[in-house]
Structure formats: structure tokens, C-alpha cells
Design a protein around this motif. Structure first.
Motif, mmCIF file in Angstrom:
data_model
loop_
_atom_site.group_PDB
_atom_site.id
_atom_site.type_symbol
_atom_site.label_atom_id
_atom_site.label_comp_id
_atom_site.label_asym_id
_atom_site.label_seq_id
_atom_site.Cartn_x
_atom_site.Cartn_y
_atom_site.Cartn_z
ATOM 1 N N GLU A 186 0.834 -1.205 0.000
ATOM 2 C CA GLU A 186 0.000 0.000 0.000
ATOM 3 C C GLU A 186 0.870 1.257 0.000
ATOM 4 O O GLU A 186 0.566 2.238 -0.692
ATOM 5 C CB GLU A 186 -0.950 0.022 1.199
ATOM 6 C CG GLU A 186 -1.931 1.191 1.127
ATOM 7 C CD GLU A 186 -2.812 1.380 2.350
ATOM 8 O OE1 GLU A 186 -3.577 2.364 2.364
ATOM 9 O OE2 GLU A 186 -2.733 0.564 3.294
ATOM 10 N N ASN A 202 -9.465 3.156 4.873
ATOM 11 C CA ASN A 202 -9.371 1.776 4.414
ATOM 12 C C ASN A 202 -10.427 0.900 5.068
ATOM 13 O O ASN A 202 -10.922 1.198 6.160
ATOM 14 C CB ASN A 202 -7.994 1.191 4.754
ATOM 15 C CG ASN A 202 -6.926 1.597 3.765
ATOM 16 O OD1 ASN A 202 -7.212 1.824 2.592
ATOM 17 N ND2 ASN A 202 -5.689 1.692 4.232
ATOM 18 N N ALA A 243 -7.514 -7.325 -1.273
ATOM 19 C CA ALA A 243 -7.511 -6.192 -2.203
ATOM 20 C C ALA A 243 -6.094 -5.839 -2.627
ATOM 21 O O ALA A 243 -5.812 -5.664 -3.820
ATOM 22 C CB ALA A 243 -8.190 -4.989 -1.554
ATOM 23 N N LYS A 298 -4.311 -7.920 -5.161
ATOM 24 C CA LYS A 298 -4.712 -7.629 -6.547
ATOM 25 C C LYS A 298 -4.317 -6.201 -6.947
ATOM 26 O O LYS A 298 -4.776 -5.690 -7.970
ATOM 27 C CB LYS A 298 -6.231 -7.805 -6.692
ATOM 28 C CG LYS A 298 -6.694 -9.244 -6.473
ATOM 29 C CD LYS A 298 -8.190 -9.400 -6.721
ATOM 30 C CE LYS A 298 -9.013 -8.736 -5.619
ATOM 31 N NZ LYS A 298 -10.473 -9.004 -5.785
ATOM 32 N N GLU A 317 -5.209 -3.518 -5.599
ATOM 33 C CA GLU A 317 -6.348 -2.618 -5.469
ATOM 34 C C GLU A 317 -6.299 -1.956 -4.092
ATOM 35 O O GLU A 317 -5.884 -2.568 -3.110
ATOM 36 C CB GLU A 317 -7.665 -3.392 -5.615
ATOM 37 C CG GLU A 317 -7.854 -4.025 -6.982
ATOM 38 C CD GLU A 317 -9.103 -4.909 -7.042
ATOM 39 O OE1 GLU A 317 -9.758 -5.063 -5.981
ATOM 40 O OE2 GLU A 317 -9.392 -5.440 -8.119
ATOM 41 N N PRO A 359 -8.303 -0.682 -0.997
ATOM 42 C CA PRO A 359 -9.625 -0.850 -0.369
ATOM 43 C C PRO A 359 -10.077 0.414 0.343
ATOM 44 O O PRO A 359 -10.322 0.419 1.552
ATOM 45 C CB PRO A 359 -9.388 -1.999 0.609
ATOM 46 C CG PRO A 359 -7.957 -1.835 1.018
ATOM 47 C CD PRO A 359 -7.235 -1.297 -0.190
#
Length: 396
Positions: A58, A293, A303, A306, A308, A310
Motif C-alpha cells: 500500500e 481503508n 484487495a 490484486k 487494489e 480498499p
């Protein structure tokens, strides 16, 4: 024994604190659930290693959000960040320092529980980039800790702080007041022990009953006496007077620091500075919007696996920003600047502020010093309610 004390960072004055940006990293794991807590955490650490990997992912995915900003504070909150291993801490630090513009001497805080702070653990933390400890003592008395369902005992509470002082100079402790059946004398003793241990910063909070917590259920069943607001108010007055005599400055409603030891991280929040929140349930703020988040470890991990994010985002209106400014500033020694409100939000907000403040000024709950509104001693325990009276409510 070597005495290794961290002194390698510059402690900013209150006027300097809050420049730049911050990174908050949420570590959502605890050994056990405290009865009063409604923060997001898990008592299972099976996914801790994988979650740390996703925290780093992240950070990489979101580094552009603070690309041109200098990071002056890094804060490990929770949960219980002291559950991290040296390898996990190093993994996070390598990611942060390789991808962000870090100030020369950032304040780097780690929240810790007393039962985690063995001498071996403290040596490891002192050898890392951590230069400030925030220790969740809550109380130095066994019966209080049992009521709260804390993982540590009274002896560990005392010994952890005594030992931490050998390795860290910048130490903050948390203490909770307003605990049912806690006498004024016991509360004074809690504060006296903290002062004898020489901690330069104390954060102190009234015990609150959050919905769906074990504490709420115990009170409903009659197993624990209800929280008494008058008791909390008495403890708050003792807190203010005791720490003032000891040379602490009451720089925010719940925070007291010796000169040079105010929390730069928290001060930045109260000043409305941008920060990046990393991890499940973590919030971020950039001045125009707020993001947060998902508060679920498994969904967070899935998430990020992938690539992505969240996240949910809320765009803040001018009124949202005004109300937040009033709420945060009124809790601090800064106060609410009338000229600052007009400059940031427009003259109509400044006029509204003065109109709403008029009654509170007459009641002696607010004072106007050089066109800056401050809560009076009489109004201090009511500061959140006073802020609500100053909020701008938009008509439907």
C-alpha cells in the motif's frame, strides 16, 4: 549495562510542530481485547507477516499522494505495534525511506504495551529508527487493569517505564481516569507514580462506554458500575492541577507535555496537516478529502494482493473544513483564530463564529484573547459540546 538513549532527533517547539506531512501505520493485532476498546484489531496474529507485506505494498501504491511533501512524523498505532518483530519493522522502514522524502530528523513513534517491553525488546527498538515510545499503561493498579482486561499487570506497568527510560528519552504514557470506584486519592497516586518515573509526556483520557464493547455489556448487566461524569470531571481537575505543578503544559485537551516533548504527530493532526493512513481502518487526510481503508484484515489483504486500494473517499465541503477546524483547534492551546477563520473560509463564517460564540463568552465558557477564542478553565471539560455549539449547520 550500556545506556543507549535516543537523542538523535530535534524536538520542535509548539510553533514549529506540524510542518510537513505524516504517515500513520495501523498494526491491527492485539494479544487480547480490552473491555473498553472499539478500535479495529484482531487477536489472531496468523496473518501478521502477510499483512505487513501488504502494508508495504500500500505504501508503494500510494507514494504519489505525498510525492512532493516532506515526511516529518511516522506513527505506528494499533492495535499493538509492539507485537512487530525486528524484521517486520525493518521491512516497513526500508519501504518508507526508499519511497518517501523523509525529514532529516523525523519523529518516529511506536505504541507499545508494557508486557511487550522486555529489555531485549527495548534494545531492539532502540537499535531501530524508533525514537519515541507511547506506552499504554492506563493504570498502575491491578484492579483497574483487570476491569479493563489489559494484558499487563501493575508490576509490568511500572517496570516497563523504568526500563524504557534506559533506552529512550522521549516517552509518553497513556492513563485512563473516571474508572468506576477509582477514588481521587488513587488517581493522584497514579499520577504521582508517573511523575516519579520521569516521563515527559502524558496522554490521559476519560473512560468512555463505546457501543458494542464488553464494558457496555458489563454495565448493562450490573457487573460494573456505570461511568460517573462527575467523578471524571473531578479526576480531570486533579489531572490538570497536578501536571501543571509538575511543569507540564496542557497543550491539548487530553495531552500534557514538558517543554520540547509535545507530540509532533498529534499536533500535526490538530493543525490540519496532511497525513497518509496505511493499513486496515486507517484514515488519510489531504486538506480537501478524507480517505479510509476497509476495517477488515482479510479484505484488506485480498484487495492489495490484486493491487487494489480498499479505500473510500469523502470530499470535504467548506463547512466540513470549518467545523473540523473549530473542533480540533478548540481542544488545543492554539484556540480558534477569528481572522484565520475569515481568511480560510470566508467572512460569513467569521461572522457566524462570533455570533455563536457570544452566548458562550457571556457564560464564561469561552474567552477572547487577541481575537482568538479559547476555552476557559470552566469550559475545559465541556470543550466538545462547546465546539458543537460553534459548528455551522447548513440548511436543508
Amino acid at each position: 549495562m550500556d545506556k543507549t538513549i535516543h537523542k538523535d532527533h530535534k524536538l520542535l517547539s509548539f510553533g514549529e510542530a506540524g510542518r510537513g506531512c505524516g504517515i500513520y501505520i495501523h498494526i491491527p493485532f492485539c494479544k487480547q481485547a480490552c473491555h473498553y476498546c472499539d478500535f479495529h484489531f484482531s487477536t489472531s496474529v496468523k496473518k501478521k507477516g502477510r499483512l505487513v507485506e501488504m502494508l508495504c505494498k500500500e505504501l508503494l501504491l500510494r507514494k504519489a499522494e505525498l510525492l512532493k511533501s516532506e515526511i516529518q512524523t511516522i506513527y505506528f498505532g494499533g492495535g499493538t505495534p509492539s507485537l512487530l518483530t525486528s524484521e517486520e519493522l525493518q521491512q516497513i522502514f526500508e519501504t518508507v525511506f526508499a519511497n518517501f522524502n523523509i525529514a532529516e530528523n523525523p519523529e518516529i513513534t511506536l505504541e507499545a504495551n508494557p508486557d511487550d517491553l522486555s529489555e531485549e525488546k527495548l534494545k531492539m527498538l532502540a537499535a531501530s529508527k524508533i525514537n519515541r515510545l507511547s506506552v499504554g499503561v492506563q493504570s498502575f493498579f491491578e484492579e483497574d487493569l483487570r476491569l479493563m482486561n489489559r494484558a499487563h499487570n501493575a508490576r509490568e506497568a511500572f517496570e516497563s517505564i523504568r526500563l524504557a527510560g534506559r533506552y529512550f528519552e522521549n516517552i509518553s504514557i497513556d492513563l485512563i481516569y473516571g474508572v468506576p470506584e477509582m477514588s481521587a486519592e488513587k488517581w493522584r497516586k497514579n499520577l504521582q507514580i508517573a511523575l516519579e518515573l520521569g516521563v515527559p509526556h502524558i496522554s490521559s483520557y476519560a473512560l468512555t462506554v463505546e457501543p458494542n464493547t464488553a464494558l457496555q455489556k458489563f454495565i448493562e448487566r450490573g457487573k460494573v458500575k456505570p461511568v460517573d461524569d462527575e467523578l471524571a470531571r473531578e479526576h480531570f481537575e486533579i489531572l490538570i492541577n497536578t501536571l501543571k505543578k509538575a511543569g507540564f503544559e496542557h497543550y491539548e485537551f487530553s495531552n500534557f507535555g514538558k517543554p520540547g516533548y509535545f507530540s509532533q504527530n498529534n499536533t500535526a493532526y490538530w493543525l490540519g496537516k496532511p497525513y497518509l493512513g496505511i493499513g486496515p481502518s486507517a484514515h488519510s487526510y489531504n486538506g480537501d478529502s478524507r480517505k479510509w481503508n476497509v476495517a477488515n484484515n482479510s479484505l484488506y489483504i485480498k484487495a492489495l494482493e490484486k493491487a487494489e486500494l480498499p479505500l473510500q473517499t469523502e470530499k470535504l465541503s467548506v463547512t466540513d473544513k470549518y467545523n473540523e477546524y473549530v473542533m480540533t483547534r478548540l481542544r488545543t492551546k492554539f484556540g480558534v483564530g477569528i481572522a484565520e477563520v475569515e481568511e480560510a473560509f470566508g467572512k460569513n463564517y467569521g461572522d457566524y463564529l462570533l455570533q455563536q460564540a457570544a452566548v458562550l463568552l457571556k457564560k464564561g465558557l469561552l474567552k477572547n484573547e487577541n481575537e482568538i477564542l479559547h476555552v476557559t478553565s470552566k469550559g475545559k471539560f465541556l470543550s466538545d459540546g462547546i465546539a458543537a455549539d460553534l459548528f455551522y449547520v447548513e440548511e436543508e
